[in-house]
Motif scaffolding. Sequence first.
Motif: not given
Length: 196
Positions: A11, A14, A69, A72-78, A100
């Motif tokens: 979190a 992101g 996809w 979206e990895q950085w904004p989602s914190g994944r 990851d």
Amino acid sequence: MPGTPLAHAGALAGAQPFPSLATDRLVLREFEPDDREAVYRIFSNEAVTAWHNIARVSTLEDARQLVAWRAEQWPSGRGVRWAIALRERPLDAIGSCGFDFQRRRHGAVELSYDLDPGHWDRGFAREALAGAIGCAFAGRLGMAVGRIEALTQPGNRRSTRLLGSLGFRQEGVLRRYRHWHDEAVDLACWSLLRGD
């Protein structure tokens, strides 16, 4: 931050600005919708997908979904995924790399990468990964990274040489560890620790 629980690190990542990077010859930047043509070119090439867990891309729509996809990895914190481009052509992606954050609680991230075969054997992958690794160990991902892992198929000589040149050590082979292209495959586990 070593020793600090990292359960919330994704979190935090992101919430920070995207960690764009520059090396001598490359820029590592956020993915943009216009990168779909480059992603299509890379992942429609069997020389790339033979060693990658992403199936061969057959349409621009598939490529668009993969770009979305990755973005979206950085904004989602994944995780974090950089588009790799030459400095003189920063809008034209030639590959990607990233981490990851699935094992962030343990201070570990998993590295993965891909590069357009037209740019192989020029040191671009090594240069991009060295920048990404430096970013991770410098704490720019919103967590204290102490371990970077990479998984490769044992027969992938290019990745074996690349990871070895960056100081990674092979720890062993995980038998039938993941399903790639609907087949359980063995994966060599490599690691690089902070301070190696």
